[in-house]
Write a protein that holds these residues in place. Structure first.
Motif, short mmCIF file in Angstrom:
data_model
loop_
_atom_site.label_atom_id
_atom_site.label_comp_id
_atom_site.label_asym_id
_atom_site.label_seq_id
_atom_site.Cartn_x
_atom_site.Cartn_y
_atom_site.Cartn_z
N ILE A 3 6.18 -49.33 52.92
CA ILE A 3 5.27 -49.00 51.69
C ILE A 3 4.73 -50.19 51.10
O ILE A 3 5.50 -51.13 50.79
N GLU A 4 3.52 -50.08 50.90
CA GLU A 4 3.10 -51.33 50.06
C GLU A 4 2.80 -50.84 48.81
O GLU A 4 2.21 -49.64 48.46
N THR A 5 2.67 -51.80 47.64
CA THR A 5 2.34 -51.36 46.45
C THR A 5 1.32 -52.38 45.78
O THR A 5 1.24 -53.56 46.22
N TRP A 13 -1.78 -56.66 48.11
CA TRP A 13 -0.68 -55.31 48.18
C TRP A 13 0.45 -56.21 48.49
O TRP A 13 0.65 -57.30 49.39
N THR A 16 7.10 -53.27 49.63
CA THR A 16 8.33 -52.93 48.77
C THR A 16 9.39 -52.28 49.51
O THR A 16 9.14 -51.18 49.96
N LEU A 21 11.10 -49.59 44.95
CA LEU A 21 10.13 -48.53 45.00
C LEU A 21 10.60 -47.53 43.62
O LEU A 21 9.81 -47.05 43.02
N VAL A 41 5.47 -39.21 47.39
CA VAL A 41 4.34 -40.32 47.56
C VAL A 41 4.86 -40.72 49.12
O VAL A 41 3.94 -40.87 49.74
N LYS A 42 6.01 -40.51 49.76
CA LYS A 42 6.30 -41.00 50.98
C LYS A 42 5.30 -39.87 51.82
O LYS A 42 4.68 -40.22 53.06
N THR A 50 -3.93 -42.94 49.60
CA THR A 50 -3.36 -43.92 48.67
C THR A 50 -3.21 -43.40 47.29
O THR A 50 -3.72 -42.52 46.80
N CYS A 56 0.55 -48.21 39.04
CA CYS A 56 0.96 -48.76 40.47
C CYS A 56 0.34 -47.74 41.50
O CYS A 56 0.43 -46.52 41.38
N PHE A 58 0.35 -46.76 45.87
CA PHE A 58 1.36 -46.71 46.91
C PHE A 58 0.56 -46.54 48.11
O PHE A 58 -0.31 -45.74 48.33
#
Length: 62
Positions: A3-5, A13, A16, A21, A41-42, A50, A56, A58
């Motif tokens: 996962i990118e934040t 990006w 993370t 997270l 979120v996942k 996104t 923030c 994700f």
């Protein structure tokens, strides 16, 4: 799953880890359920979306 934040004030990006997270989500939503929010979120980013939580964003690293 990686996962990118990205915070709204950042241009890049960053990948993370899960502990970070949870810390970010807890910081953004306060006393609400950070583990539940991370699960949401996942699930949501699996479709290529996104997701924003506070300031923030994700997304899944492809």
């Amino acid at each position: 799953m990686k996962i990118e934040t990205q915070y709204t004030y950042e241009k890049m990006w960053a990948i993370t880890n899960e502990a970070e997270l949870l810390r970010i989500i807890e910081e953004e939503i306060g006393d609400a359920d950070p583990k539940g929010a991370l699960a949401y979120v996942k699930e949501a980013i699996k479709t290529g979306k996104t997701i924003s939580v506070g300031s923030c964003k994700f997304r899944e690293k492809k």
